[in-house]
Design an enzyme around this catalytic site. Sequence first.
Site, short mmCIF file in Angstrom:
data_model
loop_
_atom_site.label_atom_id
_atom_site.label_comp_id
_atom_site.label_asym_id
_atom_site.label_seq_id
_atom_site.Cartn_x
_atom_site.Cartn_y
_atom_site.Cartn_z
N LYS A 89 0.86 -1.20 0.00
CA LYS A 89 0.00 0.00 0.00
C LYS A 89 0.89 1.24 0.00
CE LYS A 89 -1.96 2.42 3.31
NZ LYS A 89 -1.73 3.77 2.75
N GLU B 94 10.09 0.52 10.48
CA GLU B 94 11.12 1.53 10.28
C GLU B 94 10.44 2.85 10.59
OE1 GLU B 94 13.19 4.14 9.28
OE2 GLU B 94 13.16 3.63 7.13
N CYS C 208 13.38 10.16 7.75
CA CYS C 208 13.35 9.54 9.08
C CYS C 208 14.69 9.73 9.77
CB CYS C 208 13.00 8.07 8.96
SG CYS C 208 13.93 7.22 7.70
N GLU D 229 10.22 14.70 16.71
CA GLU D 229 10.49 14.68 15.28
C GLU D 229 9.61 15.73 14.59
OE1 GLU D 229 9.24 11.12 12.95
OE2 GLU D 229 11.25 11.26 12.09
P1 NAI Z 1 1.79 7.68 8.96
O1 NAI Z 1 2.58 6.77 9.83
O2 NAI Z 1 0.35 7.95 9.35
O3 NAI Z 1 1.74 7.09 7.45
C1 NAI Z 1 2.66 6.20 6.90
C2 NAI Z 1 1.92 5.07 6.19
O4 NAI Z 1 1.15 4.36 7.13
C3 NAI Z 1 0.94 5.53 5.12
O5 NAI Z 1 0.94 4.61 4.06
C4 NAI Z 1 -0.39 5.49 5.85
O6 NAI Z 1 -1.49 5.34 4.99
C5 NAI Z 1 -0.21 4.28 6.71
N1 NAI Z 1 -1.07 4.24 7.90
C6 NAI Z 1 -1.55 5.28 8.61
N2 NAI Z 1 -2.33 4.85 9.62
C7 NAI Z 1 -2.34 3.49 9.55
C8 NAI Z 1 -2.95 2.47 10.32
N3 NAI Z 1 -3.71 2.75 11.37
N4 NAI Z 1 -2.73 1.19 9.97
C9 NAI Z 1 -1.95 0.89 8.93
N5 NAI Z 1 -1.35 1.81 8.16
C10 NAI Z 1 -1.53 3.10 8.46
O7 NAI Z 1 2.55 9.02 8.82
P2 NAI Z 1 1.99 10.47 8.36
O8 NAI Z 1 0.75 10.82 9.08
O9 NAI Z 1 1.97 10.50 6.90
O10 NAI Z 1 3.15 11.39 8.94
C11 NAI Z 1 3.16 11.72 10.32
C12 NAI Z 1 4.55 11.74 10.87
O11 NAI Z 1 5.10 10.44 10.79
C13 NAI Z 1 5.52 12.63 10.13
O12 NAI Z 1 5.43 13.96 10.53
C14 NAI Z 1 6.81 11.99 10.52
O13 NAI Z 1 7.20 12.44 11.78
C15 NAI Z 1 6.49 10.52 10.61
N6 NAI Z 1 6.85 9.80 9.36
C16 NAI Z 1 7.98 9.06 9.35
C17 NAI Z 1 8.39 8.44 8.19
C18 NAI Z 1 9.64 7.63 8.14
O14 NAI Z 1 10.24 7.55 7.08
N7 NAI Z 1 10.04 6.99 9.21
C19 NAI Z 1 7.65 8.57 6.95
C20 NAI Z 1 6.42 9.34 7.08
C21 NAI Z 1 6.08 9.92 8.25
#
Ligand code: NAI
Length: 497
Positions: free
Chosen positions: A189, A265, A299, A396
């Site tokens: 996804k 990750e 990240c 972060e």
């Molecule tokens: P997020 O963790 O909500 O989204 C990342 C992925 O997880 C997306 O594909 C999303 O659709 C999916 N997701 C969201 N809720 C889910 C759930 N309950 N069950 C399964 N999958 C789910 O991150 P978001 O809201 O886009 O960004 C928020 C913060 O997260 C950012 O400000 C940053 O601090 C962090 N982040 C860290 C990343 C990394 O590379 N480690 C990448 C993106 C965000």
Amino acid sequence: MTTITLETPVTGKYEQPVGLFINNEFIKGKKGQEFEVINPTNEKVICKVHEALEEDVDIAVAAARKAFASGSEYRTMSTARRGKLLLDLADLFEKNIDTLAAIESLDNGKSITMAKGDVGACIGCLRYYGGWADKIHGKVITTAEGTFAYTKREAVGVCGQIIPWNFPLLMWAWKIGPAIACGCTVVLKTAEQTPLSGLYAAKLCKEAGFPPGVVNVISGFGKTAGAAIANHMDIDKVAFTGSTLVGRSILKASASSNLKKVTLELGGKSPNIVFEDADIDEAISWVNFGIFYNHGQCCCAGSRIYVQESIYDEFVKKFKERAQKNVVGDPFHKDTFQGPQVSQLQYDRIMDYIKIGKDEGATIETGGERHGDVGYFIQPTIFSNVNHDMKIMQEEIFGPVCAIAKFKDIDDVLNIGNDSTYGLAAAVHTKNLNTAIKVSDGLKAGTVWVNQYNMLHWSLPFGGFRQSGIGRELGKAALENYTQIKTVSINMKGALF
Ligand code: NAI
Ligand code: MG
């Protein structure tokens, strides 16, 4: 329609798939829903894509399960042939590098130069794992004379992969490369903010000859499609990259469903440490790249900058000058270094942190405001006079915002550097080899860079200590996540009694 015509300044008109990629076909969702894809540079709708809901996840998982079934085309092909699928896919990425990069710039907002770099890293990653496919072996183990056992590394099975929006294509390749090398099948996804490049890459899987159902790529939201993957009873493993908050929910979903294997990750608040004996201009260049690369949406972003007190003033002055030279603007302009943040939500989150930093009493050396009138652009922002306890030093931010503080000596910087719930990455800048090694040993981080930053490579394992994650991606280490060991122990001595 599951394919539409879009246009970018690089490609001109091109055909963009917008359906759910299941069984090598682009299809509509069962309920026919679609959602809008936004261009973060101008805040306009690029197009709509079909949206996966729980029932669509079921269909994708069934396709992946069928492709994984014993006797299937995929399961019976030689490991070398499986590796060749990845090598051929890498060749297609190479052939389509301009289109893939342009889609990434359009949808994510990263500069076209950086986007090409990402595609280059995808190609490297896919080739690397293509090379591994026929080199994944078990061991022969004897425990006493006359005993004989062997281990096999068997594919884990159907893998759910949930990726974020900051490196849409690269995360796609990091996930799909090792999964296919190990013989797994995949339901991936993409992030709802950036679905386009992953769909284009899915089309290339079909072109490369992947049998139907081996790679399925769906667009959808976290709370619906993402949660359906995390809770699915017929998914054997989930690999997730994203926020720590959602990472926790994935682990919980595994615990309350089928105990699927989970690798995470997650986030970071990585320290970037500059000693007085470092080459200051080189260090500034790496520190600048460490935080502002990809608009701070990494990240592993080096967002906590610690500078030894004797060079602190000079460093801050020069770093500020360097940051002000970063070209912010249109991702399709060849000189652009920093484009817009990915979404209005991320823009708001970052601007909130900037306000918090000001309210907490830190000093803005440069930036702190939006850039331009349209698009989610934020100026490169440097905070000085930051105390260790301030939110901008602890949490972060995931944007072009960093906090600088002074340190006295190695012990001091290890204390503050390690005082974090995270442990993804860190860096040390020094000419003294002993300092470099001592600090690298002392830092609680999955990756430590010496005299550089953000230099990831597909052959080097990457992942987090502490709350930055579970498991490793890239390198040989990633193969462990997609295989499980079977021990076959053979009796050669007759009856026990
Ligand atoms: P997020 O963790 O909500 O989204 C990342 C992925 O997880 C997306 O594909 C999303 O659709 C999916 N997701 C969201 N809720 C889910 C759930 N309950 N069950 C399964 N999958 C789910 O991150 P978001 O809201 O886009 O960004 C928020 C913060 O997260 C950012 O400000 C940053 O601090 C962090 N982040 C860290 C990343 C990394 O590379 N480690 C990448 C993106 C965000
Ligand atoms: Mg977008």
